[in-house]
Design a protein around this motif. Structure first.
Motif, PDB file in Angstrom:
ATOM      1  N   ALA A   8      45.602  44.168  42.131  1.00  0.00           N
ATOM      2  CA  ALA A   8      45.911  42.788  42.506  1.00  0.00           C
ATOM      3  C   ALA A   8      45.861  41.955  41.236  1.00  0.00           C
ATOM      4  O   ALA A   8      45.350  42.387  40.198  1.00  0.00           O
ATOM      5  CB  ALA A   8      44.903  42.268  43.536  1.00  0.00           C
ATOM      6  N   ARG A   9      46.401  40.732  41.291  1.00  0.00           N
ATOM      7  CA  ARG A   9      46.441  39.875  40.110  1.00  0.00           C
ATOM      8  C   ARG A   9      45.058  39.307  39.795  1.00  0.00           C
ATOM      9  O   ARG A   9      44.255  39.033  40.697  1.00  0.00           O
ATOM     10  CB  ARG A   9      47.418  38.722  40.329  1.00  0.00           C
ATOM     11  CG  ARG A   9      48.850  39.160  40.531  1.00  0.00           C
ATOM     12  CD  ARG A   9      49.384  39.919  39.330  1.00  0.00           C
ATOM     13  NE  ARG A   9      50.722  40.440  39.594  1.00  0.00           N
ATOM     14  CZ  ARG A   9      51.246  41.481  38.989  1.00  0.00           C
ATOM     15  NH1 ARG A   9      50.571  42.134  38.075  1.00  0.00           N
ATOM     16  NH2 ARG A   9      52.456  41.884  39.295  1.00  0.00           N
ATOM     17  N   GLY A  10      44.807  39.137  38.508  1.00  0.00           N
ATOM     18  CA  GLY A  10      43.556  38.544  38.075  1.00  0.00           C
ATOM     19  C   GLY A  10      42.564  39.578  37.586  1.00  0.00           C
ATOM     20  O   GLY A  10      42.742  40.793  37.766  1.00  0.00           O
ATOM     21  N   ARG A  11      41.514  39.096  36.966  1.00  0.00           N
ATOM     22  CA  ARG A  11      40.531  39.969  36.341  1.00  0.00           C
ATOM     23  C   ARG A  11      39.937  40.974  37.322  1.00  0.00           C
ATOM     24  O   ARG A  11      39.761  42.149  37.007  1.00  0.00           O
ATOM     25  CB  ARG A  11      39.418  39.121  35.712  1.00  0.00           C
ATOM     26  CG  ARG A  11      38.423  39.893  34.859  1.00  0.00           C
ATOM     27  CD  ARG A  11      37.377  38.961  34.259  1.00  0.00           C
ATOM     28  NE  ARG A  11      36.516  39.657  33.293  1.00  0.00           N
ATOM     29  CZ  ARG A  11      35.468  40.383  33.609  1.00  0.00           C
ATOM     30  NH1 ARG A  11      35.143  40.532  34.892  1.00  0.00           N
ATOM     31  NH2 ARG A  11      34.734  40.969  32.676  1.00  0.00           N
ATOM     32  N   ALA A  12      39.631  40.501  38.540  1.00  0.00           N
ATOM     33  CA  ALA A  12      39.003  41.380  39.527  1.00  0.00           C
ATOM     34  C   ALA A  12      39.968  42.418  40.080  1.00  0.00           C
ATOM     35  O   ALA A  12      39.546  43.401  40.695  1.00  0.00           O
ATOM     36  CB  ALA A  12      38.418  40.547  40.670  1.00  0.00           C
ATOM     37  N   GLY A  13      41.262  42.217  39.855  1.00  0.00           N
ATOM     38  CA  GLY A  13      42.269  43.123  40.404  1.00  0.00           C
ATOM     39  C   GLY A  13      42.540  44.348  39.561  1.00  0.00           C
ATOM     40  O   GLY A  13      43.256  45.260  39.990  1.00  0.00           O
ATOM     41  N   LEU A  14      41.993  44.388  38.322  1.00  0.00           N
ATOM     42  CA  LEU A  14      42.129  45.564  37.463  1.00  0.00           C
ATOM     43  C   LEU A  14      40.850  46.374  37.574  1.00  0.00           C
ATOM     44  O   LEU A  14      39.765  45.911  37.200  1.00  0.00           O
ATOM     45  CB  LEU A  14      42.384  45.133  36.015  1.00  0.00           C
ATOM     46  CG  LEU A  14      42.573  46.253  34.991  1.00  0.00           C
ATOM     47  CD1 LEU A  14      43.777  47.120  35.341  1.00  0.00           C
ATOM     48  CD2 LEU A  14      42.734  45.670  33.590  1.00  0.00           C
ATOM     49  N   VAL A  15      40.954  47.579  38.100  1.00  0.00           N
ATOM     50  CA  VAL A  15      39.764  48.368  38.443  1.00  0.00           C
ATOM     51  C   VAL A  15      39.888  49.793  37.922  1.00  0.00           C
ATOM     52  O   VAL A  15      40.993  50.303  37.704  1.00  0.00           O
ATOM     53  CB  VAL A  15      39.539  48.395  39.968  1.00  0.00           C
ATOM     54  CG1 VAL A  15      39.204  47.007  40.490  1.00  0.00           C
ATOM     55  CG2 VAL A  15      40.773  48.933  40.684  1.00  0.00           C
ATOM     56  N   LEU A  16      38.742  50.441  37.716  1.00  0.00           N
ATOM     57  CA  LEU A  16      38.709  51.845  37.317  1.00  0.00           C
ATOM     58  C   LEU A  16      38.743  52.691  38.582  1.00  0.00           C
ATOM     59  O   LEU A  16      37.933  52.506  39.490  1.00  0.00           O
ATOM     60  CB  LEU A  16      37.448  52.138  36.514  1.00  0.00           C
ATOM     61  CG  LEU A  16      37.394  53.508  35.841  1.00  0.00           C
ATOM     62  CD1 LEU A  16      38.410  53.602  34.719  1.00  0.00           C
ATOM     63  CD2 LEU A  16      35.984  53.792  35.311  1.00  0.00           C
ATOM     64  N   ARG A  17      39.688  53.613  38.644  1.00  0.00           N
ATOM     65  CA  ARG A  17      39.859  54.448  39.827  1.00  0.00           C
ATOM     66  C   ARG A  17      39.993  55.912  39.426  1.00  0.00           C
ATOM     67  O   ARG A  17      40.419  56.238  38.326  1.00  0.00           O
ATOM     68  CB  ARG A  17      41.113  54.026  40.602  1.00  0.00           C
ATOM     69  CG  ARG A  17      40.994  52.675  41.290  1.00  0.00           C
ATOM     70  CD  ARG A  17      40.124  52.779  42.528  1.00  0.00           C
ATOM     71  NE  ARG A  17      40.102  51.531  43.273  1.00  0.00           N
ATOM     72  CZ  ARG A  17      39.044  50.742  43.384  1.00  0.00           C
ATOM     73  NH1 ARG A  17      37.904  51.087  42.779  1.00  0.00           N
ATOM     74  NH2 ARG A  17      39.091  49.633  44.083  1.00  0.00           N
ATOM     75  N   ASP A  18      39.637  56.798  40.344  1.00  0.00           N
ATOM     76  CA  ASP A  18      39.977  58.216  40.240  1.00  0.00           C
ATOM     77  C   ASP A  18      41.268  58.428  41.016  1.00  0.00           C
ATOM     78  O   ASP A  18      41.307  58.208  42.243  1.00  0.00           O
ATOM     79  CB  ASP A  18      38.861  59.087  40.822  1.00  0.00           C
ATOM     80  CG  ASP A  18      37.718  59.294  39.848  1.00  0.00           C
ATOM     81  OD1 ASP A  18      38.000  59.702  38.711  1.00  0.00           O
ATOM     82  OD2 ASP A  18      36.563  59.036  40.221  1.00  0.00           O
TER      83      ASP A  18
END
Length: 341
Positions: A8-18
Motif C-alpha cells: 500500500a502507499r506510504g511508509r507503513a505500506g512497504l513491508v518485509l515478506r516471505d
C-alpha cells in the motif's frame, strides 16, 4: 525468499515478506541478489507511483547486482557468474531499441517500477539485462553503479559530451547522481564546482576533486559561480533538483552553455526564463537512465578501478525502513545500499 514488498502507499505500506522465489520465463535469468542501491524513484514508488503502470503488491528496488542462479543454456550466462542488472526490460523492437537507445523504449518495463524489483533475495529479468561483471569486483559496490552512475554517464557524455578543460556545476551534491556526476566529470578532466546546503558535504566533495563549493543557504549561487569563473559562467550545469535551483542554474551558464536535468525533487514547473535561453543561446535537455552500451562502458571503467562508488551507508534488507528514512531526509553523501546476504 525475503523481499521488501509495496502493499500500500506510504511508509507503513512497504513491508518485509516471505514470498515465493520468482519462476523465470524462457529467455530470462534468475539472479541471486547480493546488493541493491536505494534511489529517489524507490521513494516515489512507495509513496505515489502515479503515471507508472504497475499492480500492488510489488517488490521494490530498481537497482541490483548478484550472481546468476539459473539461465538458458544458449544465453551465454552461467550459474555463479557475477552480473549487474540493467533495470529496463526493453522491448528490443521499437525504433529506439533498434537504434540502441533503450531508455526511450516505448514498451519499457522497469524493474521496481513496472515489474517486481531487486530488493529481494532473487529477481528474474530478461537475459539481455544481465550485464557480466569482472570476477574481482565487489558485488555491494556493483549494486550501486547502474542507476546513479549510469544516469550521470548519460548526462555528462550522452548528447554533447563534457570535454577535458571545461567547467561543470553539479547542483545539490550529496545525492547519488550528483556525487556520481562529480566523480565522472573529474575523471573526464573537467573542472567541477558544486552546491549544497551543507558545509560538510561541500568539504567531502572537494576531497573527491571538486574545485570549489557554494553553500546555497548562505551564498548567492549564480553570483559566486561568475566570480569563480572570471565572469564567464560554466559550460554545463547538472541539475536534478528542479524548481528551487532552476533560475540559478540558468544564470550560472556561459553563453552557449548547456543545462542537463534528470530530476525535479523540488518541483517540476520552474519559470522558463525563455529570454535568457534564446538570447544567450543556451541548451536545455533532459536525461534519464542509460543505454546498454553506455552501461557496458561504465562497467568497464568500474572494473578497471577508474572510480569507486561512494557508499554512504549499508543496511541489511531487514533494515530497509531506516535506509528509506535516511534517503527521505537527504542526509546521505553518496549511495545507500541494501544487502541481501
Amino acid at each position: 525468499m525475503k523481499a521488501a514488498v509495496i502493499e500500500a502507499r506510504g511508509r507503513a505500506g512497504l513491508v518485509l515478506r516471505d514470498i515465493p522465489v520468482p519462476v523465470r520465463q524462457p529467455g530470462e535469468v534468475l539472479v541471486r541478489v547480493h546488493a541493491g542501491g536505494l534511489n529517489r524513484v524507490d521513494l516515489y514508488m512507495r509513496d505515489n507511483g502515479v503515471g507508472i503502470t504497475h499492480t500492488l503488491p510489488q517488490t521494490a528496488g530498481v537497482e541490483a547486482a548478484g550472481v546468476i542462479a539459473e539461465a538458458d543454456a544458449d544465453s551465454g550466462l552461467v550459474a555463479g557468474q557475477k552480473v549487474a542488472i540493467f533495470a529496463n526490460a526493453f522491448c528490443g523492437k521499437c525504433r529506439y531499441c533498434l537504434a540502441g537507445d533503450q531508455p526511450l523504449c516505448v514498451r519499457a518495463h522497469i524493474m521496481g517500477e513496472h515489474r517486481d524489483g531487486g530488493f529481494a533475495e532473487y529477481v528474474a529479468m530478461p537475459a539481455r539485462c544481465a550485464l557480466p561483471l569482472p570476477d574481482h569486483v565487489d558485488l555491494v559496490e556493483a549494486g550501486v553503479v547502474l542507476t546513479a552512475h549510469a544516469t550521470a554517464w548519460r548526462m555528462l557524455f550522452g548528447k554533447r559530451a563534457l570535454r577535458p578543460g571545461e567547467t561543470a556545476l553539479v547542483v545539490g551534491v550529496g545525492g547519488g547522481v550528483a556525487v556520481a556526476c562529480l566523480q565522472l566529470a573529474v575523471q573526464a578532466g573537467a573542472r567541477v564546482l558544486v552546491t549544497s546546503s551543507s558545509d560538510d558535504k561541500l568539504a567531502r566533495a572537494k576531497a573527491l576533486g571538486a574545485s570549489g563549493g557554494i553553500n546555497y543557504r548562505s551564498e548567492k549561487v549564480a553570483k559566486r559561480v561568475l566570480e569563480m569563473t572570471n565572469g564567464e559562467g560554466v559550460d554545463m550545469v547538472l541539475d536534478s533538483s528542479g524548481a528551487a535551483s532552476w533560475d540559478d542554474s540558468l544564470r550560472s551558464l556561459r553563453r552557449g552553455g548547456r543545462l542537463v536535468t534528470c530530476g525535479a525533487t523540488t518541483g517540476s514547473n520552474p519559470g522558463a526564463d525563455l529570454q535568457r535561453i534564446f538570447i544567450r543561446q543556451l541548451e536545455v535537455y533532459g536525461s534519464t537512465g542509460a543505454s546498454i552500451e553506455e552501461c557496458r562502458q561504465l562497467i568497464a571503467l568500474f572494473g578497471r578501478g577508474a572510480f569507486k562508488p561512494v557508499i554512504d551507508q549499508r543496511f541489511a534488507l531487514e533494515d530497509f525502513a531506516a535506509a528509506y528514512d535516511r534517503l527521505e531526509r537527504g542526509d546521505q553523501f553518496g549511495k545507500l545500499v541494501l544487502t541481501m546476504t
